[in-house]
Scaffold this motif. Sequence first.
Motif, PDB file in Angstrom:
ATOM      1  N   PRO A 176       0.787  -1.228   0.000  1.00  0.00           N
ATOM      2  CA  PRO A 176       0.000   0.000   0.000  1.00  0.00           C
ATOM      3  C   PRO A 176       0.826   1.289   0.000  1.00  0.00           C
ATOM      4  N   GLN A 178       1.141   4.803   2.071  1.00  0.00           N
ATOM      5  CA  GLN A 178       0.799   5.191   3.433  1.00  0.00           C
ATOM      6  C   GLN A 178       0.991   6.684   3.648  1.00  0.00           C
ATOM      7  N   THR A 222      -8.146  -0.526   1.730  1.00  0.00           N
ATOM      8  CA  THR A 222      -7.941   0.759   2.393  1.00  0.00           C
ATOM      9  C   THR A 222      -8.219   0.676   3.895  1.00  0.00           C
ATOM     10  N   GLU A 247      -3.072   7.521  10.585  1.00  0.00           N
ATOM     11  CA  GLU A 247      -2.536   7.083   9.292  1.00  0.00           C
ATOM     12  C   GLU A 247      -3.652   6.556   8.410  1.00  0.00           C
ATOM     13  N   ARG A 249      -3.886   3.972   4.839  1.00  0.00           N
ATOM     14  CA  ARG A 249      -3.180   3.163   3.848  1.00  0.00           C
ATOM     15  C   ARG A 249      -4.155   2.717   2.781  1.00  0.00           C
ATOM     16  N   GLY A 288       2.819   3.112  -2.761  1.00  0.00           N
ATOM     17  CA  GLY A 288       2.498   1.702  -2.962  1.00  0.00           C
ATOM     18  C   GLY A 288       3.095   1.189  -4.264  1.00  0.00           C
TER      19      GLY A 288
END
Length: 369
Positions: A176, A178, A222, A247, A249, A288
């Motif tokens: 991913p 981030q 996600t 966060e 991702r 990613g």
Amino acid sequence: MQININRDRLIDYFIDLVRIPSPSWKEEKVIEYIINVISKYKDDVEYYKYKCGDSFNLLIRLKGNLQTMPLLFSGHMDTVIPCENVKPVISDTKITSDGTTILGADDKAAIAVFLEVIACLKENNAVHGTVEFLLTCAEETGLHGVKGFDVSLLQSKAGFVFDSNGGIGRVMIKAPFQITYDIQIKGKAAHAGIAPEKGISAIRIASEIISSIPHGRIDEETTANVGMISGGKATNIVAEDTSIALEVRSMDRQKLKAVEKEMENTARTVTKKYKGKISINKRLEYSGYSIKPDDKLIRLLSDSMKKIKIKPVYEASGGGSDTNVLNKAGIKAVNLSIGMRDVHTRKENIMIKDLIDGARLVYAIIRTV
Ligand SMILES: [Zn+2]
């Protein structure tokens, strides 16, 4: 494919490496060890130390005697703590620490494997193309080594990072993006008992933001998480400051953008409603990547695995590694398992079979390309 991995030598490399403490930015002794091992091949093995922060990245280049695509293999030299006084315990099948420290198979298993493969190629006088080994520093604290490395120094345009856990054969073809956020909310202090109406509670604003933004698993690709919150001074003061760290991702750049937009809009709207102030700082920690199953790199990998009878298992990773940074910089790479298990704990271990299979795999890739 006949590959003669020297089991004892491979274990020795591994044991020597895990006994050398190398927390992030303090990889110096490990670098010395590696250089000492490879300097006996000085005619056709070059190495370069590239300064990065307080430490170095190490690039080893094995000059090819065959015209094929140069290939990169990569791992990192630092480990998490506690890594002082590692006392490896070796059984017939497995290597662990004595339980008081990590083992450091993450990622010294990769380094031991690379050293063994270099030794094997040399003693077999094997024909191969140019092979580069990039060993990075300070991976564990935020991929700093690879971020500080200039990939134009590489001859390779594609390669394999060996920094994933589990048995040999796991391939992370996707990982991913981030983003991390540091959000500061400013309200207004007031006496909570005498004049609460004169105050603006930053804690109330923060809690409304947190309960309104997307959180947890948003869709299969996600996720979002508020990981830290702090603020306020005393129960009798309307809280003036609160900060939130979170966060997001996603495997998909567009989905990530959509969540970012929703988060930022919500945070600003809620703060405005209460007449507070907000500052939002965000940072892309890593990009990613996604490598297609029919990519040349994956075909090379599956052909190599077939030759040594290892079954590839293609997966998506939930986290970032040096692989993300390399892909972003234009080096096509996937992250592979190197056999380490229960990483970042005192129970960390590796099966000797996986160490050997790791070396067979690297050798097979080099001979297949
Ligand atoms: Zn690692």
